[in-house]
Structures are given as structure tokens and as C-alpha cells.
Design a protein around this motif. Structure first.
Motif, PDB file in Angstrom:
ATOM      1  N   MET A   1      -0.627  -1.333   8.909  1.00  0.00           N
ATOM      2  CA  MET A   1      -1.248  -1.124   7.612  1.00  0.00           C
ATOM      3  C   MET A   1      -2.188  -2.286   7.291  1.00  0.00           C
ATOM      4  N   ASP A   2      -3.240  -1.959   6.599  1.00  0.00           N
ATOM      5  CA  ASP A   2      -4.163  -2.981   6.125  1.00  0.00           C
ATOM      6  C   ASP A   2      -3.619  -3.589   4.840  1.00  0.00           C
ATOM      7  N   ILE A   3      -3.953  -4.839   4.604  1.00  0.00           N
ATOM      8  CA  ILE A   3      -3.606  -5.510   3.353  1.00  0.00           C
ATOM      9  C   ILE A   3      -4.906  -5.914   2.679  1.00  0.00           C
ATOM     10  N   ILE A   4      -5.074  -5.462   1.446  1.00  0.00           N
ATOM     11  CA  ILE A   4      -6.276  -5.786   0.685  1.00  0.00           C
ATOM     12  C   ILE A   4      -5.861  -6.506  -0.592  1.00  0.00           C
ATOM     13  N   TRP A   5      -6.465  -7.657  -0.814  1.00  0.00           N
ATOM     14  CA  TRP A   5      -6.261  -8.411  -2.044  1.00  0.00           C
ATOM     15  C   TRP A   5      -7.307  -7.958  -3.053  1.00  0.00           C
ATOM     16  N   THR A   6      -6.857  -7.536  -4.228  1.00  0.00           N
ATOM     17  CA  THR A   6      -7.816  -7.163  -5.270  1.00  0.00           C
ATOM     18  C   THR A   6      -8.508  -8.426  -5.775  1.00  0.00           C
ATOM     19  N   GLU A   7      -9.614  -8.226  -6.451  1.00  0.00           N
ATOM     20  CA  GLU A   7     -10.343  -9.354  -7.020  1.00  0.00           C
ATOM     21  C   GLU A   7      -9.456 -10.137  -7.997  1.00  0.00           C
ATOM     22  N   PHE A   8      -8.675  -9.410  -8.795  1.00  0.00           N
ATOM     23  CA  PHE A   8      -7.801 -10.060  -9.772  1.00  0.00           C
ATOM     24  C   PHE A   8      -6.754 -10.930  -9.072  1.00  0.00           C
ATOM     25  N   ALA A   9      -6.110 -10.395  -8.039  1.00  0.00           N
ATOM     26  CA  ALA A   9      -5.082 -11.148  -7.313  1.00  0.00           C
ATOM     27  C   ALA A   9      -5.689 -12.370  -6.631  1.00  0.00           C
ATOM     28  N   SER A  10      -6.866 -12.222  -6.057  1.00  0.00           N
ATOM     29  CA  SER A  10      -7.543 -13.354  -5.414  1.00  0.00           C
ATOM     30  C   SER A  10      -7.853 -14.441  -6.432  1.00  0.00           C
ATOM     31  N   LYS A  11      -8.280 -14.019  -7.609  1.00  0.00           N
ATOM     32  CA  LYS A  11      -8.586 -14.971  -8.683  1.00  0.00           C
ATOM     33  C   LYS A  11      -7.320 -15.716  -9.118  1.00  0.00           C
ATOM     34  N   GLU A  12      -6.221 -15.004  -9.227  1.00  0.00           N
ATOM     35  CA  GLU A  12      -4.959 -15.638  -9.613  1.00  0.00           C
ATOM     36  C   GLU A  12      -4.508 -16.648  -8.562  1.00  0.00           C
ATOM     37  N   LEU A  13      -4.664 -16.314  -7.292  1.00  0.00           N
ATOM     38  CA  LEU A  13      -4.301 -17.245  -6.225  1.00  0.00           C
ATOM     39  C   LEU A  13      -5.188 -18.486  -6.279  1.00  0.00           C
TER      40      LEU A  13
ATOM     41  N   ASN B   1       3.897  -9.887   6.200  1.00  0.00           N
ATOM     42  CA  ASN B   1       4.983  -8.989   6.605  1.00  0.00           C
ATOM     43  C   ASN B   1       4.838  -7.592   6.006  1.00  0.00           C
ATOM     44  N   LEU B   2       4.064  -7.487   4.938  1.00  0.00           N
ATOM     45  CA  LEU B   2       3.889  -6.186   4.278  1.00  0.00           C
ATOM     46  C   LEU B   2       3.173  -5.180   5.177  1.00  0.00           C
ATOM     47  N   SER B   3       2.380  -5.639   6.119  1.00  0.00           N
ATOM     48  CA  SER B   3       1.678  -4.699   7.000  1.00  0.00           C
ATOM     49  C   SER B   3       2.660  -3.938   7.885  1.00  0.00           C
ATOM     50  N   GLU B   4       3.785  -4.563   8.222  1.00  0.00           N
ATOM     51  CA  GLU B   4       4.808  -3.912   9.046  1.00  0.00           C
ATOM     52  C   GLU B   4       5.918  -3.275   8.208  1.00  0.00           C
ATOM     53  N   GLN B   5       6.208  -3.865   7.061  1.00  0.00           N
ATOM     54  CA  GLN B   5       7.291  -3.384   6.196  1.00  0.00           C
ATOM     55  C   GLN B   5       6.801  -3.281   4.750  1.00  0.00           C
ATOM     56  N   PRO B   6       5.946  -2.313   4.451  1.00  0.00           N
ATOM     57  CA  PRO B   6       5.344  -2.250   3.119  1.00  0.00           C
ATOM     58  C   PRO B   6       6.324  -1.958   1.982  1.00  0.00           C
ATOM     59  N   LEU B   7       7.478  -1.422   2.295  1.00  0.00           N
ATOM     60  CA  LEU B   7       8.431  -1.105   1.233  1.00  0.00           C
ATOM     61  C   LEU B   7       9.533  -2.158   1.113  1.00  0.00           C
ATOM     62  N   MET B   8       9.302  -3.332   1.688  1.00  0.00           N
ATOM     63  CA  MET B   8      10.324  -4.377   1.676  1.00  0.00           C
ATOM     64  C   MET B   8      10.558  -4.963   0.289  1.00  0.00           C
ATOM     65  N   GLY B   9       9.568  -4.920  -0.574  1.00  0.00           N
ATOM     66  CA  GLY B   9       9.704  -5.492  -1.909  1.00  0.00           C
ATOM     67  C   GLY B   9      10.459  -4.581  -2.855  1.00  0.00           C
ATOM     68  N   GLN B  10      10.980  -5.203  -3.898  1.00  0.00           N
ATOM     69  CA  GLN B  10      11.674  -4.431  -4.930  1.00  0.00           C
ATOM     70  C   GLN B  10      10.662  -3.766  -5.845  1.00  0.00           C
ATOM     71  N   ILE B  11      11.090  -2.707  -6.506  1.00  0.00           N
ATOM     72  CA  ILE B  11      10.231  -2.015  -7.465  1.00  0.00           C
ATOM     73  C   ILE B  11      10.051  -2.899  -8.693  1.00  0.00           C
ATOM     74  N   GLU B  12       8.810  -3.005  -9.163  1.00  0.00           N
ATOM     75  CA  GLU B  12       8.510  -3.804 -10.340  1.00  0.00           C
ATOM     76  C   GLU B  12       8.686  -2.956 -11.594  1.00  0.00           C
ATOM     77  N   GLU B  13       9.808  -3.157 -12.252  1.00  0.00           N
ATOM     78  CA  GLU B  13      10.165  -2.365 -13.434  1.00  0.00           C
ATOM     79  C   GLU B  13       9.147  -2.506 -14.562  1.00  0.00           C
ATOM     80  N   ASN B  14       8.555  -3.674 -14.708  1.00  0.00           N
ATOM     81  CA  ASN B  14       7.613  -3.912 -15.813  1.00  0.00           C
ATOM     82  C   ASN B  14       6.306  -3.141 -15.674  1.00  0.00           C
ATOM     83  N   LEU B  15       6.039  -2.581 -14.511  1.00  0.00           N
ATOM     84  CA  LEU B  15       4.787  -1.848 -14.302  1.00  0.00           C
ATOM     85  C   LEU B  15       5.014  -0.367 -13.998  1.00  0.00           C
ATOM     86  N   LYS B  16       6.219   0.119 -14.224  1.00  0.00           N
ATOM     87  CA  LYS B  16       6.522   1.527 -13.941  1.00  0.00           C
ATOM     88  C   LYS B  16       5.609   2.482 -14.699  1.00  0.00           C
ATOM     89  N   SER B  17       5.197   2.097 -15.887  1.00  0.00           N
ATOM     90  CA  SER B  17       4.364   2.979 -16.704  1.00  0.00           C
ATOM     91  C   SER B  17       3.005   3.270 -16.068  1.00  0.00           C
TER      92      SER B  17
END
Length: 99
Positions: free
Chosen positions: A1-13, A42-58
Motif C-alpha cells: 500500500m502507498d502512504i500519503i501524508w496530507t498537507e495538514f499532517a505534513s504541516k503538523e509534523l 509499517n502501515l503499508s504492510e499492516q494498514p489496520l494495525m491502529g486502533q479506531i479513533e473514536e473522536n473522529l467517528k462522525s
């Protein structure tokens, strides 16, 4: 899988780097930035490894997160791509995540 950083995430980093560079020095800033960036590989090999972010479910994009240092690396998966959407300081009020 490809990993793309959004502009917002890049700015935060970049903001995280600049914060630590000003307060702790270039070496510390580079180390933290590298740890955050490397943890996403690691997300390219295991994209579902992270927990679900409850605060963004909406948003209905099935955001997930992984934690590195004091930061949540927030992402979602779409077809064959992982989109990194935010790097959020866990020491903040979780409501700020919805910005």
C-alpha cells in the motif's frame, strides 16, 4: 500500500520539528520527527494495525491511529492507500482533534 501524508499532517509534523528545534535543539527535533515518520512505514504492510479513533467517528472515514512518543498519528485507509491526516499531541484536549 502507498502512504500519503496530507498537507495538514505534513504541516503538523513540521510544527513539531520547529517546536523541539527551538526548545531542545536540532538533534532532539530530528530524532522525534524521524520516530514519527518511521512509525508510519509499517502501515503499508499492516494498514489496520491502529486502533479506531473514536473522536473522529462522525466523519465516517474510519480513522485509526498509532502512537509514537506523545503523538497520535491519525490516518484512514482508502483502497490501496493509507492517508496520514494528522499528527496530534496526546497531551491536548481530544476535542481539538476535530479541527
Amino acid at each position: 500500500m502507498d502512504i500519503i501524508w496530507t498537507e495538514f499532517a505534513s504541516k503538523e509534523l513540521k510544527n513539531i520539528y520547529e517546536y523541539y528545534n527551538a526548545r531542545a535543539g536540532k538533534s532532539v527535533a530530528k530524532k522525534i520527527k524521524s520516530k514519527i515518520f518511521e512509525s508510519t512505514k509499517n502501515l503499508s504492510e499492516q494498514p489496520l494495525m491502529g486502533q479506531i479513533e473514536e473522536n473522529l467517528k462522525s466523519l465516517n472515514q474510519h480513522h485509526r491511529y498509532i502512537v509514537e512518543v506523545n503523538y497520535k498519528i491519525i490516518y484512514f485507509v482508502d483502497t490501496n492507500t493509507v492517508y496520514i491526516t494528522d499528527v496530534f499531541d496526546c497531551r491536548q484536549n481530544p476535542e481539538k482533534m476535530k479541527r
